[in-house]
Design a protein around this motif. Structure first.
Motif, short mmCIF file in Angstrom:
data_model
loop_
_atom_site.label_atom_id
_atom_site.label_comp_id
_atom_site.label_asym_id
_atom_site.label_seq_id
_atom_site.Cartn_x
_atom_site.Cartn_y
_atom_site.Cartn_z
N THR A 1 69.00 93.56 106.23
CA THR A 1 69.37 92.19 106.58
C THR A 1 70.83 91.92 106.24
N PHE A 2 71.30 92.43 105.10
CA PHE A 2 72.72 92.26 104.79
C PHE A 2 73.57 92.99 105.83
N ILE A 3 73.13 94.17 106.24
CA ILE A 3 73.84 94.89 107.30
C ILE A 3 73.92 94.02 108.56
N GLU A 4 72.83 93.33 108.88
CA GLU A 4 72.82 92.45 110.06
C GLU A 4 73.84 91.33 109.91
N TYR A 5 73.99 90.80 108.70
CA TYR A 5 75.00 89.76 108.47
C TYR A 5 76.40 90.29 108.80
N LEU A 6 76.66 91.52 108.36
CA LEU A 6 77.97 92.11 108.65
C LEU A 6 78.16 92.31 110.15
N LEU A 7 77.10 92.70 110.83
CA LEU A 7 77.20 92.92 112.27
C LEU A 7 77.53 91.63 113.01
N GLN A 8 77.03 90.50 112.50
CA GLN A 8 77.23 89.22 113.18
C GLN A 8 78.40 88.42 112.61
N ALA B 1 73.46 99.96 89.88
CA ALA B 1 74.64 100.78 90.10
C ALA B 1 75.70 100.06 90.93
N GLY B 2 75.37 98.87 91.44
CA GLY B 2 76.33 98.09 92.22
C GLY B 2 75.70 97.46 93.43
N PHE B 3 76.10 96.23 93.74
CA PHE B 3 75.54 95.53 94.90
C PHE B 3 76.54 94.52 95.46
N ILE B 4 76.30 94.14 96.71
CA ILE B 4 77.00 93.04 97.34
C ILE B 4 75.94 92.10 97.88
N VAL B 5 76.11 90.81 97.71
CA VAL B 5 75.08 89.85 98.06
C VAL B 5 75.68 88.70 98.88
N ALA B 6 74.94 88.26 99.88
CA ALA B 6 75.37 87.12 100.71
C ALA B 6 74.81 85.84 100.12
N ALA B 7 75.58 84.76 100.21
CA ALA B 7 75.12 83.47 99.71
C ALA B 7 75.80 82.35 100.48
#
Length: 361
Positions: free
Chosen positions: A83-90, A154-160
């Protein structure tokens, strides 16, 4: 199995073998994302021009369903990443996409969807939980996200989604664990799916700029990504129902044969709903008519419970013998999560009732 999964890697047995350990939190949660990435699963439904294997978002739904048949914990993590990948795509922020997409597709880094709060905000269920105060061309963020999955240690990126202190339109941003002012809590004490790296995020005086912005208008971006957000999530329900119904059919022998017609009926309705998800995504119907997707989500959750009940009935006393059927006990508690994952069934039913009332007014 989904044709695109066949083309990538048909060996998904690792997820079956480790399902119990990840459900109980007895395995290394940080290993799930690399294992999913190693099999190329995050590339399914991503344009080839951006490093994916092509196909459509629905192919991602089927991929998540295939994993959910084996481990709902792994499917939950898969959903967060995909789903985060989808955010980047859009997202119109091409620099953000170019920076993070390659590592997310390979599973080298974890992506988390913190937009559950935003989806409830769109429906008037709750207010936004992060607030941005502008300082020149940058913002200072404060607030808390109480429940986010795939926060890999180990590391993350999160949408908010973020409310702006000046009253401007809320925006959607991406935060990383390495940013000053972003802190991950200990894992939440879940009943099941304990190996999903699910925790809270506290944000205090975190500095962000345009390079962190997925979209400047959350009210525009979130409705556009909501069909993918919810449909990919439905992969969990689809996979769990399929494996329960298949097991019920296998055990439906002798005195239990009376269950087989009902197993067939539920299976047929399940696949009919899967087709509706595929068609709704392809036609973009769910963008204009989100209520149609809400109803599918509600019905699929009900089918999961029916499927698990049929598996129990067909298995009989064996379902209560751990040495004979550990998978059923795990699926039973996994299934309890389906109604409460955001947006919960209660929230969706409330939104549908509100819309119905508005139409009558």
């Amino acid at each position: 199995m989904n044709a695109r999964i066949d083309a990538v890697d048909a060996d998904l047995s690792w997820f079956s073998i480790n399902a119990e350990a990840y459900n109980l939190g007895a395995a290394d949660a940080d290993q799930l994302v690399p294992e999913l990435g190693r099999r190329g699963l995050f590339r399914i439904g991503v344009p080839q021009s951006l490093g994916g294997d092509g196909g459509a978002t629905f192919d991602g739904v089927e991929a998540i369903a295939a994993i959910a048949e084996r481990s709902l914990t792994a499917a939950f993590v898969f959903w967060g990443q995909r789903t985060f990948i989808e955010y980047l795509l859009q997202s119109p922020n091409t620099q953000l996409r170019e920076r993070w997409l390659p590592a997310l597709l390979t599973g080298e880094f974890a992506g988390a969807t913190g937009l559950s709060n935003a989806m409830k905000f769109l429906s008037g269920i709750e207010s936004l939980q992060l607030r941005a105060t502008q300082h020149g061309a940058r913002w200072e963020l404060d607030g808390r996200l109480p429940w986010v999955t795939n926060l890999r240690k180990a590391g993350f990126i999160v949408a908010a989604a973020v409310e702006r202190s000046d009253g401007a339109t809320p925006m959607v941003v991406a935060l990383t664990d390495s940013q000053q002012g972003v802190a991950r809590s200990a894992d939440l004490d879940l009943v099941a799916l304990r190996g999903s790296n699910t925790a809270a995020i506290d944000v205090s005086v975190a500095d962000i700029g345009p390079e962190h912005v997925l979209h400047e208008d959350a009210r525009s971006f979130c409705p556009g990504v909501r069909p993918a957000f919810l449909s990919l999530q439905l992969g969990m329900s689809i996979g769990l129902a399929r494996v329960a119904l298949r097991t019920a059919a296998q055990h439906g022998q002798g005195a239990h044969r009376i269950l087989l017609p009902r197993v067939g009926e539920v299976s047929a309705e399940l696949e009919q709903l899967v087709g509706a998800v595929r068609d709704g995504l392809a036609s973009r119907r769910f963008v204009a008519e989100p209520a149609a997707l809400f109803r599918i989500r509600i019905r699929l959750a009900e089918i999961v419970q029916s499927a698990l009940g049929l598996e129990l009935d067909a298995s009989g006393g064996r379902a209560y013998l751990r040495d004979q059927n550990r998978d059923f006990a795990r699926r039973w508690v996994e299934g309890a999560f389906i109604p409460v994952i955001t947006p919960s069934l209660t929230q969706l039913q409330g939104e549908l009732a509100k819309q119905a009332g508005a139409c009558k007014a």
